[in-house]
Design an enzyme around this catalytic site. Sequence first.
Site, PDB file in Angstrom:
ATOM      1  N   ARG A  66      -6.660  15.080   2.892  1.00 38.12           N
ATOM      2  CA  ARG A  66      -6.171  13.698   2.973  1.00 38.12           C
ATOM      3  C   ARG A  66      -4.868  13.526   3.751  1.00 38.12           C
ATOM      4  O   ARG A  66      -4.472  12.394   4.027  1.00 38.12           O
ATOM      5  CB  ARG A  66      -5.959  13.150   1.558  1.00 38.12           C
ATOM      6  CG  ARG A  66      -4.849  13.877   0.802  1.00 38.12           C
ATOM      7  CD  ARG A  66      -4.866  13.582  -0.674  1.00 38.12           C
ATOM      8  NE  ARG A  66      -3.783  14.271  -1.370  1.00 38.12           N
ATOM      9  CZ  ARG A  66      -3.755  15.558  -1.654  1.00 38.12           C
ATOM     10  NH1 ARG A  66      -4.753  16.350  -1.308  1.00 38.12           N
ATOM     11  NH2 ARG A  66      -2.724  16.101  -2.283  1.00 38.12           N
ATOM     12  N   ASP A 125       5.660  10.930  -4.374  1.00 33.58           N
ATOM     13  CA  ASP A 125       4.591  11.120  -5.346  1.00 33.58           C
ATOM     14  C   ASP A 125       5.138  11.058  -6.768  1.00 33.58           C
ATOM     15  O   ASP A 125       4.506  11.543  -7.687  1.00 33.58           O
ATOM     16  CB  ASP A 125       3.902  12.467  -5.109  1.00 33.58           C
ATOM     17  CG  ASP A 125       4.878  13.633  -5.219  1.00 33.58           C
ATOM     18  OD1 ASP A 125       6.091  13.391  -5.437  1.00 33.58           O
ATOM     19  OD2 ASP A 125       4.434  14.781  -5.102  1.00 33.58           O
ATOM     20  N   CYS A 169      12.471  -4.787 -11.706  1.00 37.51           N
ATOM     21  CA  CYS A 169      12.117  -6.118 -12.215  1.00 37.51           C
ATOM     22  C   CYS A 169      10.666  -6.121 -12.706  1.00 37.51           C
ATOM     23  O   CYS A 169      10.339  -6.735 -13.718  1.00 37.51           O
ATOM     24  CB  CYS A 169      12.206  -7.180 -11.116  1.00 37.51           C
ATOM     25  SG  CYS A 169      13.856  -7.566 -10.513  1.00 37.51           S
ATOM     26  N   CYS A 183      -1.977  13.411  -8.662  1.00 39.01           N
ATOM     27  CA  CYS A 183      -3.010  13.935  -7.767  1.00 39.01           C
ATOM     28  C   CYS A 183      -3.356  15.377  -8.108  1.00 39.01           C
ATOM     29  O   CYS A 183      -4.414  15.872  -7.759  1.00 39.01           O
ATOM     30  CB  CYS A 183      -2.558  13.821  -6.320  1.00 39.01           C
ATOM     31  SG  CYS A 183      -2.358  12.100  -5.810  1.00 39.01           S
TER      32      CYS A 183
HETATM   33 ZN   LIG Z   1      15.340  -5.967  -9.913  1.00 40.26          ZN
END
Ligand SMILES: [Zn+2]
Length: 342
Positions: A66, A125, A169, A183
């Site tokens: 990949r 990752d 957030c 993975c």
């Molecule tokens: Zn924020």
Amino acid sequence: MNERYSRQILFAGIGREGQERLLAARVLIVGCGALGSAQAEALARAGVGRLRVVDRDFVEESNLQRQTLFTERDARERVPKAAACARRLAEINGDVAVEAEVADVYQGNVERLITNCDLVLDGTDNFSTRYLLNEACVKRGVSWVYGAAVGSYGVTMTVRPRRTPCLRCVFEEAPAAASAPTCDTAGVIMPIISVVAAVQVTEALKLLTGHDADLHRSLMQFDVWRNEWRRIALQGEPAADCPVCAHARYEMLEAEVGELAAALCGRDAVQLRPARPQASPIDLSALAERLRAAGEVKVNEYLVRLRVGQYELTIFRDARAIIRGTDDLNTARTLYTRYVGD
Ligand SMILES: [Zn+2]
């Protein structure tokens, strides 16, 4: 320029002016695995003038399914991904200046890496690095594009500091350590990489050419195996109680760096990094000489590899090491201290 980028210039969203902007831009790509490979190749072909690519690891055979920039030769020679990426991009578009760095991104270098970049793309990752990137980008006012893929599932969102919600957030907390599939445990298929990277790169092209109004403004989730495509709109401002956006509290950036900071990197491997960046890079050939008495040693311009018993230690110029054959942090620290020193 006209012929090479002609089809892109014909595209109304980019045009000649957009192309000029791309040629003048600098983008940081953090992590050059599957997502990073796809991003780097697309941006180099698009003519983004400068690409800064940072990755801590080297190419292995299991990447080739990949990670499209790498070849069997890279895996055989275990070339660092950043170096292999730079070599391949030079063949794809010789006009792009590639600044490749073999390094782990952490609080000690992330702000330097972002400096002078117009945009940051997430090719990492792991969540710790993403939260760190998020803090550094919000603090410095640099937009970044989050992306992740595992199995057949992927997710992406674009963060524009203080204008749109940031990673914190949206996801107040990272998944608990070792609770999320990776993975290395759940596998991953190439098509989801292509999908996530395609959306990330398109967002990058919009941002770099000044088409902010066309950004997708959402959390996009895809599962290419289950045929699910979801888009959760992220309208409006950052969260009023976000520590990063609202209070400028940068917990990851300001965290103490432990001595020999350790991180699991996949199954049966640990990465160790000295507390502070080294004043000067390690003399790899001298280290290789020293280690020959201990076991089988290989050395190239980027790293020294020592095979001793069931373990394999790979030591980079910046004194970082990846220790294979254990997932126990203390065993890894002991091996590091024994062979590399402290
Ligand atoms: Zn924020």
